[in-house]
Design an enzyme around this catalytic site. Sequence first.
Site, PDB file in Angstrom:
ATOM      1  CB  ILE A 139      -0.922  -0.002   1.233  1.00 33.64           C
ATOM      2  CG1 ILE A 139      -1.851  -1.211   1.144  1.00 33.64           C
ATOM      3  CG2 ILE A 139      -1.702   1.308   1.325  1.00 33.64           C
ATOM      4  CD1 ILE A 139      -2.558  -1.535   2.401  1.00 33.64           C
ATOM      5  CE1 TYR A 185      -1.854  11.488  -2.072  1.00 31.77           C
ATOM      6  CE2 TYR A 185      -1.912   9.099  -2.332  1.00 31.77           C
ATOM      7  CZ  TYR A 185      -2.550  10.329  -2.335  1.00 31.77           C
ATOM      8  OH  TYR A 185      -3.901  10.389  -2.596  1.00 31.77           O
ATOM      9  CB  SER A 202      -1.898  11.515   7.102  1.00 27.73           C
ATOM     10  OG  SER A 202      -2.961  10.744   6.585  1.00 27.73           O
ATOM     11  CD  GLU A 233      -6.580   7.443   3.484  1.00 29.07           C
ATOM     12  OE1 GLU A 233      -6.798   8.424   2.745  1.00 29.07           O
ATOM     13  OE2 GLU A 233      -5.831   7.511   4.475  1.00 29.07           O
TER      14      GLU A 233
END
Length: 195
Positions: free
Chosen positions: A15, A18, A20, A95
């Site tokens: 995974i 880019y 947090s 997300e």
Amino acid sequence: MKPQDILSGKNSLWIFGYGSLVWKPDFKYKRSKIGYITGYKRRFWHGDNFHRGDDEMLGRVVTLIEDDDVCTWGVAFEVIGAQMEECLKYLNVREAVRGGYVTKVVEFFPRGQEESPVPALVYIATADNPIYLGPATAEEIAAQIIVCKGKSGHNIEYLLRLAEFMRTTCPDVEDTHLFSIEAAAVALLPMLLGP
């Protein structure tokens, strides 16, 4: 892409983070690697009404914008076994549900010439998301960031931690967008705090 489709027949999953995720993955993983993906640039173009803002004052967080001529640096996390399903459940809420991000599979290039690229899952907010904010000047983005706060903290913390990650972990990489917003925010802070 649904989590069950991603896991089908796999023993491990990478995974790519880019934003947090580079400093706060909040899930168990086997190992992590610094590296980059190509064809995307990082931009503070996505709104956040949960982690770094609210419904009245959207925070600004990063997403990826397609651009063939650039790369984006970050961290890829390898999850294995039961970690895969746990991680995807957690990230789906963090997300997708709360952030409005969608998933894509990209090729991740670990730092170092001896490393081979691996497929990695990445979360991207697209322009059709209702809280997608799009482009603005560094000063406009900075002004929005310094006044916003969400359930995960102040929006400026997000900006400063991401800039610190890039400066300390990828010192040879110039992220003009990120660093110009950081500079604008630091310049605005004294005006906000007063004499």
